[in-house]
Design an enzyme around this catalytic site. Structure first.
Site, PDB file in Angstrom:
ATOM      1  CB  THR A   1      -0.898  -0.021   1.250  1.00 55.71           C
ATOM      2  OG1 THR A   1      -1.753  -1.152   1.158  1.00 55.71           O
ATOM      3  CG2 THR A   1      -1.725   1.236   1.370  1.00 55.71           C
TER       4      THR A   1
ATOM      5  N   GLY B   1       2.407  -2.510   8.520  1.00 61.02           N
ATOM      6  CA  GLY B   1       2.682  -2.781   9.926  1.00 61.02           C
ATOM      7  C   GLY B   1       4.107  -3.261  10.110  1.00 61.02           C
TER       8      GLY B   1
ATOM      9  CD  GLU C   1      -3.813  -7.789   4.798  1.00 59.98           C
ATOM     10  OE1 GLU C   1      -3.676  -8.049   3.596  1.00 59.98           O
ATOM     11  OE2 GLU C   1      -2.901  -7.324   5.503  1.00 59.98           O
TER      12      GLU C   1
END
Lengths: 670, 670
Positions: free
Chosen positions: B149, B188, B432
């Site tokens: 992303t 993350g 997701e």
């Protein structure tokens, strides 16, 4: 360094039209060129924000990085500053400037329950009590809290367990917290700030319980802020949001207060212990009614307006994927699914904004009568404000969540401003009355109204429609017919009447077949809640239609507001299809027309979406959102704000303590 | 002092049966006496938690009072501890013990995206790449992130802007972040932890773009954790929840990596710059499929189970108001409205738990085929996991919000554990894969399947039902008929088939009347999303029915699971009435039967509600909730935990700075 050169290079690459002066993002600017109406004119009608622009005393800069303690202190600072400002500018309590401030600061103020403390004295206190306490409270020379809810009781007021026993010999009340579940729990401003409290307790005189009454007592020293003797007070700890509010707990052990500290406008204890009552048992609801009406316009509705502003502006700056293979990526607001998420909410924001005016008018009339000891309108006022509080908080909460999720991942960043709005709104579904309980109170009122219809008694105005004759089937023949307010108003009326009628019939049937009244009621509550929601929904639609009507001298504005009204109404039918289809009032074919008209309207409102949120006239300071600013430079702002996060400044011990030894094992292998 | 004596007095007043040993709250205990089935037997079938009880290394004590920094460190600590524990105990990756740990710790671990990093190498890497990187990653000798992303692109993978240019002379790829929107944003474990990253970038060879490929690169020093030259990396700042995760940003300037750092199982760049491809364009989706399947059982579904456990236990301890005037206050779970909130969720929790087994079986088969370069099942696997991820996260999020609100004010206290569960689940609707986008991917697959039905082509198993013959009208004649799985399965099938058929017909009509394919698709997306949801809903219902069927040797368990299946199915019809009424498949009279059966079931499940959540077998440590503990001492625990809050220990400067001067003005008047 690299970072600066990279930024300069990016500026040249065209994301910003100029790196010096901050122009508006061209995608956002393009939206503003095409407004079908005068934004300024609409803003004036909406009574938008105008006063508070860049008052440093109100600053919320870096709010998203603050600890609980910092947020509490900042809220106190802003509130005290606001009080000084009011004094200095000669603003009146609840005047338009204060209204603007609340709207702009979005509840990031302390002493919200101090206001409830004051309102409870104004509503339930004698003229002497008002004269003694209100001037002190007005100047923040004391800070009060409203200590009603207990650890074990929220909605069931009669179940509150704090006691106040009158002693004729000393002319005092003795207050006690007899068990753990009787501890006051949740009152705002109690955990750290309050010096005083209006405490609700069961009144006992000569061993007899007279039910719930309100007492004023001091809980902390005015010298050094230490708890008063016999008082244990503290903060209830972290919550979902509301770090700036010190919700507290309070335990009382043998606290004595003079007889005159019972709020005595509607009931009084005489020196000899005689209990005198004027007015309704329901009078304790009055403060809650005031508070519910107030919270809608100071906090709840403006928060939905803000969420819509942020999500709508972002949705014309964000481009993602392609509608046609050869084109540039499309603005996400050009996707029908995004329109379906945001545009009905925009219509809802307008619907609730207009509803607020209706509720206030209704409330002002009722409150004046009640203060003059005419309690006739209390049941209707209570039922209406309960249901409207519930439907508005319900939809605003769901709406803010939709806005948050409609911004993709960036919506979850605190910097978008949306998590703060959403989590605040979520709590509003429970505080000042749990929504299911409130809907059932409205339902109880409606069941009584329906009985009055059947027995030919007069019906309160807000439920008068229950006595209209049923119109049979929906008269629409084309999808255009569903843009006629008469057509959709009648559909909503039919639905509300039918759902209430069905629930009442089931209730009656159960009672007639031998069920106990209370058990029968319980078995109907799922359907009674549906009926109450349908009633409130109808009132909101009807009021929206009336508002459009009143704009007849503003043709340009009326036209766009009419579109919003149509969208609100048709979205409601589309989203609750089953209610309208069930008894065949609307047929399957007609429902297809509703769907077609509804989807057509999305494309119509789409063109004015940005001007429609611009008209709310929130400043960037007030939105405090990296995604929602007027200039639309969302990526730049996200990146700049992220730099300021403490997570980029603190050194975490996790590396040295846990990770470094592991990573060094890789050194020989890479 | 006073506080101790007060507590002792309250203990005597009966809230606790004994002040020493912590007995179970009698209201909760009573619920457990009446279970209609063996809780232990059901737990065994559910594969409940069993391993992690009171490992101090996993402690989440005081979690609700921790700062962002503390939560991050604690998550790293727990993860490193878990890794040691695994090694020591010989647990395998993805073995049952690890599954228990994930379920118990509820995502309060670091390195979740490190797992995605590993999975992407396992899915897309050659055997050599796997042999090089996986052992290092397995031991945490490196920590990786999955940098897909970007600030400007999430769902539209083809739009990602990071570049990787192959230089034949050096045999290296050069990676760059060409503009601000190309910055990697959100991954993350990137903000503070990661040493390495799998970066997705557009591959260029000799000026030609070959689309998105995955590259491994080092982003921080293994010596001192400083960013590698040309790398800017940091934390994106606060989010709604996820304080323990260091979501980060990453900018690359002229980072050179060797040719073998492109993941090359399915496509490869030869030394001379020749591009070789094996397999599908969609292969990059494989990591996302793995991740979606994994997140459902490690995080999403267990969180709904926890929320149900907390809210259900609290609802039999909390008493509020009276059902009958003379009775004691009623347990709130005895109110029909509370049953309607919680019990369908309990059924949903079971539905999703069972669905998970189905998805895993489907996935394992498909994954094995794909790794063997048989890509036939990729479209169905992608469509199924996309839709199921979307429907499960959607319902779990809504469900956790209902649980939170069903606990009244106390639900909003962080100490209830519910705000943490809710806010985590809310994010799962976007990470997701954004759910609306996912539903549309499922819809696209279904539209193709429908075309295959019409042209007589073979249909993938999960959509095979589309070719069944339509059964006309629902055959139910009594409310009991709606407890027959055949009856409700057929209703769901009819709904799914009809909604898809209608959307496809509209789509075809638009195209035939001259609309461009993409514009026509856009105009149908609201209805296509509905169709995809109906499809997924049908699959979940059908799988629940099959699960009940398989329990035929466990009569006692089968009976209660059948009730849950009925409730899940009928609640879905009740809540989506319009879909079933629209075309007259279910008539208004039949819908009244559905409603009656549905409401009857609430009372049936009510009696087993507590045993049904006990069967999930979460420890108190794992729930970490003042409201949801096994012993039910909610008020005591709320009060004890609140004492530990830093807000009761920090001295706020707000008093001295802003309030003291004001309060002293009141001294002379009070």
């Amino acid at each position: 360094g690299f970072q600066q050169s990279q930024m300069a290079q990016w500026n040249r690459s065209g994301y910003f039209r100029s790196s010096g002066s901050r122009d508006v993002n061209p995608d956002l600017e393009a939206e503003r060129q095409t407004a079908s109406f005068s934004v300024e004119r609409l803003t004036a009608i909406l009574d938008g924000e105008a006063v508070i622009h860049s008052e440093p005393g109100f600053s919320r800069e870096n709010q998203y990085f603050q600890s609980q303690n910092e947020r509490y202190e900042a809220a106190v600072r802003r509130s005290v500053y606001l009080k000084e400002k009011m004094h200095q500018m000669g603003w009146t309590e609840d005047g338009p400037e204060i209204k603007y401030c609340y709207r702009a600061l979005g509840g990031d103020l302390a002493f919200n329950v101090h206001r409830v403390f004051k309102n409870s004295i104004l509503a339930l206190g004698t003229d002497e009590q008002i004269a003694k306490w209100i001037p002190l409270a007005d100047k923040y020379h004391i800070i009060g809290t409203y200590a009603q809810t207990e650890l074990g009781h929220g909605t069931f007021l009669r179940g509150l367990e704090t006691t106040a026993i009158f002693d004729i010999s000393t002319q005092e009340f003795t207050l006690n917290t007899p068990k753990i579940s009787a501890m006051k729990w949740w009152p705002g401003d109690l955990g750290r700030s309050a010096t005083h409290a209006v405490v609700f307790a069961q009144l006992y005189i000569k061993g007899k319980c007279y039910g719930l009454h309100a007492f004023i007592l001091q809980i902390r020293s005015l010298h050094d802020h230490s708890p008063a003797p016999g008082v244990i007070v503290g903060d209830i700890g972290p919550k979902m949001n509301f770090e700036h509010i010190d919700n507290g707990y309070l335990m009382l052990q043998n606290i004595n207060i003079p007889r005159e500290n019972m709020l005595s406008r509607f009931s009084q204890v005489l020196p000899d212990g005689t209990y005198v009552k004027r007015g309704s048992d329901k009078i304790n609801y009055l403060t809650m009614i005031v508070t519910r009406v107030h919270m809608l316009w100071t906090e709840v509705i403006p928060m939905l307006l803000k969420a819509c502003t942020i999500a709508t502006r972002y949705s014309v700056v964000r481009r993602q994927s392609k509608l046609n293979p050869g084109d540039p990526e499309a603005k996400i607001l050009d996707y029908q699914t995004q329109q379906q998420k945001l545009l009905p909410l925009l219509a809802t924001a307008y619907a609730f904004h207009f509803m607020n005016a209706y509720v206030n008018e209704f409330y002002n009339k009722g409150y004046t009568e009640i203060k003059q000891e005419n309690f006739d309108s209390l049941p209707e006022l209570h039922a209406l404000t309960a249901g409207i509080k519930a439907i508005i908080t319900e939809h605003c909460t769901a709406g803010a969540e939709v806005c948050l999720r409609a911004c993709g991942g960036h919506g979850y960043s605190a910097l978008s401003g949306l998590p703060l709005l959403y989590t605040k709104l979520a709590a509003s579904c429970t505080y000042e009355g749990e929504n299911t309980v409130l809907f059932l109170q409205t339902a109880r009122f409606l069941v009584k109204c329906l009985a009055a219809v059947h027995s030919g008694q007069p019906i309160p105005p807000s439920a008068a429609y229950l006595s209209s004759v049923d119109s049979g089937k929906c008269q629409a023949r084309t999808k255009m017919d569903f843009l006629k307010p008469d057509i959709y108003a009648e559909a909503y009326r039919h639905r509300a009447t039918r759902l209430l009628g069905n629930a009442a019939t089931k209730l009656q049937g159960l009672v007639q077949s031998g069920a106990e009244q209370h058990e029968a009621w319980n078995q109907c509550t799922v359907q009674l809640v549906q009926a109450a929601k349908a009633h409130c929904h109808y009132i909101v639609v009807k009021n929206f239609i009336d508002t459009v009507e009143k704009l007849r001298n503003e043709a340009e504005i009326q036209k766009i507001v009419k579109h919003l009204c149509d969208l609100f109404a048709l979205h409601g039918i589309f989203s609750n299809m089953g209610d309208f289809l069930h008894a065949g009032y609307i047929s399957g074919d007609q429902m297809d027309m509703v769907t077609a008209s509804y989807l057509d309207l999305l494309a119509v409102i789409r063109n004015d979406a940005v001007p429609l949120v611009d008209a709310f006239d929130f400043t960037d300071e007030s939105l405090n959102s990296a995604l929602g600013s007027y200039d639309g430079h969302v990526y730049q702002r996200l990146y700049e704000w992220a730099q300021k996060s403490p997570t980029n400044k603190q050194v975490s011990q996790a590396y040295a303590r846990y990770l470094k030894p592991l990573f060094q094992s890789a050194l020989s292998k890479l």
